[in-house]
Design an enzyme around this catalytic site. Structure first.
Site, PDB file in Angstrom:
ATOM      1  N   ASP A   1       8.074   6.135  -8.590  1.00 56.58           N
ATOM      2  CA  ASP A   1       7.120   5.283  -7.870  1.00 56.58           C
ATOM      3  C   ASP A   1       5.683   5.786  -8.078  1.00 56.58           C
ATOM      4  O   ASP A   1       4.888   5.849  -7.146  1.00 56.58           O
ATOM      5  CB  ASP A   1       7.496   5.237  -6.385  1.00 56.58           C
TER       6      ASP A   1
ATOM      7  N   TYR B   1      -3.718   4.616  -9.787  1.00 59.04           N
ATOM      8  CA  TYR B   1      -2.438   4.221  -9.192  1.00 59.04           C
ATOM      9  C   TYR B   1      -1.363   5.297  -9.400  1.00 59.04           C
ATOM     10  O   TYR B   1      -0.345   5.065 -10.037  1.00 59.04           O
ATOM     11  CB  TYR B   1      -1.992   2.879  -9.783  1.00 59.04           C
TER      12      TYR B   1
ATOM     13  N   HIS C   1      -5.341  -5.360  -3.443  1.00 65.15           N
ATOM     14  CA  HIS C   1      -5.310  -4.584  -4.697  1.00 65.15           C
ATOM     15  C   HIS C   1      -6.443  -5.031  -5.624  1.00 65.15           C
ATOM     16  O   HIS C   1      -7.025  -4.223  -6.354  1.00 65.15           O
ATOM     17  CB  HIS C   1      -3.967  -4.757  -5.405  1.00 65.15           C
TER      18      HIS C   1
ATOM     19  N   HIS D   1      -1.911  -7.954   1.191  1.00 66.17           N
ATOM     20  CA  HIS D   1      -1.678  -6.700   0.466  1.00 66.17           C
ATOM     21  C   HIS D   1      -2.038  -6.871  -1.016  1.00 66.17           C
ATOM     22  O   HIS D   1      -2.800  -6.077  -1.577  1.00 66.17           O
ATOM     23  CB  HIS D   1      -0.203  -6.308   0.627  1.00 66.17           C
ATOM     24  N   GLU D   2      -1.492  -7.916  -1.631  1.00 67.36           N
ATOM     25  CA  GLU D   2      -1.700  -8.096  -3.079  1.00 67.36           C
ATOM     26  C   GLU D   2      -3.170  -8.372  -3.390  1.00 67.36           C
ATOM     27  O   GLU D   2      -3.728  -7.838  -4.346  1.00 67.36           O
ATOM     28  CB  GLU D   2      -0.817  -9.219  -3.611  1.00 67.36           C
TER      29      GLU D   2
ATOM     30  N   HIS E   1       4.161   4.235  -2.825  1.00 64.60           N
ATOM     31  CA  HIS E   1       4.633   3.423  -1.697  1.00 64.60           C
ATOM     32  C   HIS E   1       5.313   4.272  -0.636  1.00 64.60           C
ATOM     33  O   HIS E   1       5.756   3.745   0.388  1.00 64.60           O
ATOM     34  CB  HIS E   1       5.622   2.351  -2.158  1.00 64.60           C
TER      35      HIS E   1
ATOM     36  N   GLU F   1      -2.308   1.941  -2.091  1.00 64.19           N
ATOM     37  CA  GLU F   1      -1.245   1.205  -1.408  1.00 64.19           C
ATOM     38  C   GLU F   1      -1.515   1.069   0.087  1.00 64.19           C
ATOM     39  O   GLU F   1      -1.312   0.011   0.699  1.00 64.19           O
ATOM     40  CB  GLU F   1       0.098   1.897  -1.622  1.00 64.19           C
TER      41      GLU F   1
END
Lengths: 428, 101
Positions: free
Chosen positions: A269, A187, A176, A172-173, A274, A196
Site C-alpha cells: 500500500d 504518494y 487528491h 476524497h477523490e 491508507h 490520504e
C-alpha cells in the site's frame, strides 16, 4: 504487447456550451456527435488543466470572483476506456442512474465546500472542470483518481456496493486533485498517508456539510454504505476510532492505527498510505470535536491553510504537518485554538514540544537570567518562553546578549527552537 | 500452469483481499483453465515487460496487480496498475479476481 495505439486527437471549433446544448436538444445524430466530442474534449481538457495545476498556476484567493461549477459525469459502460460516454453535464436533470446522480451530487457538495468555505474555485483554484466516470470495469471494487479525473466502480455486490454511494468518497477523490495542485504530497510513506488523510478529512467535511451535521453529530465514517450486506463492518475507515471500521472473515480486520506507538511499517500500500492515515485522521477528529461546532468552521480552515500554504513540502512528515497546523491555528484563531491542536497531536503520539523548527522575523519580548547567569530564557513572539540552549560551544551568554540587544533595539530575530528550547538565533 | 496473483492499494485496501492467491490451472474448472491459458498466450505474457505501465504522479487510490506465472520451465512476473487499457489484460485480471474471490 503494450498498447501502442496513438492518442485520439480531437479538433473542435464548437464551444463547449454549444456542444452541451446540442447534446441535450439536437437530433439523435447531432446529440451522439456532440456527446462524443464533449467526452473526448473534456478528457483532454482535464489532462491539460491538471498539468497546469502541477506547474503551480492559479490558486484562488478566498471569495474572489465567481465560481465555475462545471460537472460532467460519464459512464465507462463497464469497460475501462476513460472518460467514456457523457451522461450528465452541469445543470442537467437527474438521469435516474443512481451512480451517475450520486457522483453528480457528490461533486457538487465537494465543489460547494471548497468554494463557499475556502474560496477555492474547483480543484486547481481556477474553475477546472470536474470529471467523473462511473460504471468503470466489470464489478470493479474500487474508486480512484487518475491524476485528471475521478473513476468509480460498481462493486461486486458481494463485498462492496457501488463506490458512489458515499459522498465522502467523491470528496476524497477530488481532494487528491487539490493536493496534487498544491502541496503535491508524494504518494508513499508519511507524505502519502498525509495525502490520504487530507482526502478523508475534506471528504468527511463534504459529507457532514451535505448532511448538516456538527462535529459532535457526525459519525466520522469513511465509505459508510459501501460494504455489501453480510459483511461485518460499518464502513471502510473510522476517523473517530481508527481500526474499528470492520472485522470480517473476508476483509480481515481494519488495520488502521490511532496512535504513533502503533504506526505500521510496511512496504505494501505504498508504505501503508491508507493504513497510517488513521493517525492524522484521528488528530483532525480530535481538533474538530475539541473546538465544537462544524468541522469546517475552524478545524477545516486550519487544515486547508496547511495544505495550500507554502510551508508544506511534498515529503512532509506527520510532525512537519502537525507543526504547521499548530502555527496556522495560532495565526488564524489564537493561542487557545493552537493549544487544542497541540493537544490533539499529543493524543495521537506526536509531541510538538519536541519538534524543532526555524521561526523567522520574531520579536524578542522579554529576557531573563537565573542568579549567577547559569541559565537564561527569552520570550519570543508567538512562541512564549524558551530556555536558551545553544548548539554551538560559544555559550549561553552570547545568545542571551544577542536576544537582549534585539529586545532593546526592537530588531527582529530568526530562532531555531522547539517547544521548550532555543538552539540558534540570528539578529535580522 | 501456476499463477500467483496479488492485488494491493486501492481506495479500500483490506488485509483479507490483499493477500496473494495461488491458482493452479490443473485444479480449476477445465473451461476456465483453458480460457486463462488462452489469454496468457494471446497477451504474450512471457514477453511483457516486468513493469507494464506507470501512474500519473498525482494519481491516487489506484489498484496495483502483481501477476507471476510459472508454466513448465518458464517463469515471469508482471506488475501493472489501473487504468489497464489492454482488453486481454483486463480480461485476465477479471478472471483472476473472480477465481481468487
Amino acid at each position: 504487447m503494450r498498447d501502442h495505439r496513438p492518442r485520439q486527437q480531437v479538433w473542435s471549433i464548437v464551444p463547449p456550451h454549444m456542444l452541451e446544448a446540442i447534446a441535450q436538444n439536437g437530433t439523435p445524430e447531432q446529440r451522439q456527435m456532440a456527446m462524443a466530442t464533449l467526452s473526448a474534449d473534456l478528457g483532454f481538457r482535464a489532462e491539460r488543466l491538471v498539468a497546469e495545476g502541477a506547474s503551480g498556476t492559479s490558486v484562488a484567493s478566498a471569495g474572489a470572483g465567481s465560481p465555475h461549477k462545471n460537472r460532467s459525469v460519464f459512464s465507462a459502460d463497464n469497460g475501462t476506456s476513460l472518460p467514456g460516454t457523457l451522461k450528465r453535464s452541469e445543470g442537467a436533470a437527474a438521469t435516474g442512474d443512481a451512480a451517475v446522480d450520486e457522483a453528480y451530487d457528490g461533486l457538487g457538495g465537494t465543489f460547494d465546500l471548497y468554494w463557499e468555505v475556502f474560496g477555492r474555485d474547483s480543484i486547481d483554484g481556477n474553475g477546472m472542470a470536474l470529471i467523473a466516470t462511473v460504471h468503470y470495469g466489470n464489478r470493479y471494487n474500487n474508486a480512484f483518481w487518475n491524476g485528471s479525473q475521478m473513476v468509480f466502480g460498481d462493486g461486486d455486490g458481494v463485498i462492496f456496493n457501488r463506490f458512489t454511494i458515499a459522498p465522502d468518497v467523491e470528496g476524497h477523490e477530488l481532494t487528491h486533485g487539490v493536493t496534487g495542485a498544491t502541496a503535491g504530497l508524494e504518494y508513499h510513506d508519511q507524505p502519502g498517508a498525509l495525502n490520504e488523510s487530507l482526502s478523508d478529512c475534506f471528504g468527511s467535511m463534504v459529507k457532514q456539510r451535505m448532511n448538516g451535521q456538527t462535529s459532535a453529530q457526525a459519525d466520522w465514517l469513511i465509505g459508510q454504505g459501501l460494504l455489501a450486506a453480510g459483511i461485518h463492518g460499518v464502513a471502510l475507515r473510522s476517523m473517530k476510532a481508527p481500526g474499528t471500521a470492520y472485522d470480517d472473515p473476508t476483509l480481515g480486520k481494519d488495520p488502521q492505527p490511532d496512535h504513533m506507538s502503533r504506526y505500521v511499517n510496511t512496504s505494501s500500500d505504498n508504505g501503508g498510505v491508507h493504513i497510517n492515515s488513521g493517525i492524522p485522521n484521528k488528530a483532525f477528529y480530535l481538533v474538530a470535536t475539541g473546538l465544537g461546532g462544524n468541522s469546517w468552521d475552524r478545524a477545516g480552515p486550519i487544515w486547508y491553510r496547511t495544505l495550500t500554504g507554502s510551508g508544506l513540502s511534498a515529503t512532509a512528515s506527520f510532525a512537519d504537518f502537525a507543526k504547521l497546523t499548530a502555527d496556522n491555528a495560532n495565526s488564524l484563531y489564537g493561542s487557545a485554538v493552537r493549544d487544542v491542536v497541540v493537544q490533539a497531536w499529543r493524543d495521537v503520539g506526536i509531541d510538538l514540544a519536541t519538534v524543532a523548527s526555524w521561526y523567522y522575523d520574531k520579536a524578542v519580548l522579554s529576557t531573563f537570567t537565573s542568579p549567577h547567569s547559569m541559565n537564561a530564557w527569552a520570550y519570543i513572539e508567538d512562541l512564549g518562553w524558551r530556555k536558551i540552549q545553544p548548539l554551538t560551544p560559544d555559550g549561553v551568554t552570547n545568545m542571551f546578549d544577542l536576544l537582549t540587544e534585539a529586545q532593546a533595539s526592537g530588531r527582529k530575530v530568526h530562532v531555531y527552537a522547539d517547544g521548550s528550547l532555543i538552539y540558534q538565533a540570528y539578529s535580522v | 500452469m501456476q499463477i500467483i496473483f496479488e492485488i494491493s492499494g486501492g481506495f479500500a485496501p483490506t488485509p483479507g483481499l490483499n493477500a496473494p492467491r495461488t491458482i493452479d490451472t490443473a485444479a480449476i474448472d477445465p473451461a476456465r483453465a483453458s480460457e486463462l491459458e488462452s489469454i496468457v498466450r494471446d497477451v504474450e505474457f512471457f514477453e511483457l515487460p516486468t513493469r507494464l505501465n506507470t501512474t500519473n504522479p498525482n494519481a491516487a487510490d489506484y489498484l496495483t496487480y502483481a501477476i507471476k506465472i510459472k508454466d513448465g520451465d518458464r517463469v515471469h512476473s508482471v506488475v501493472l496498475t489501473d487504468p489497464v487499457s489492454d482488453e486481454g489484460l483486463t480480461r485476465l485480471i477479471d478472471i483472476l479476481r473472480m477465481i481468487s474471490a
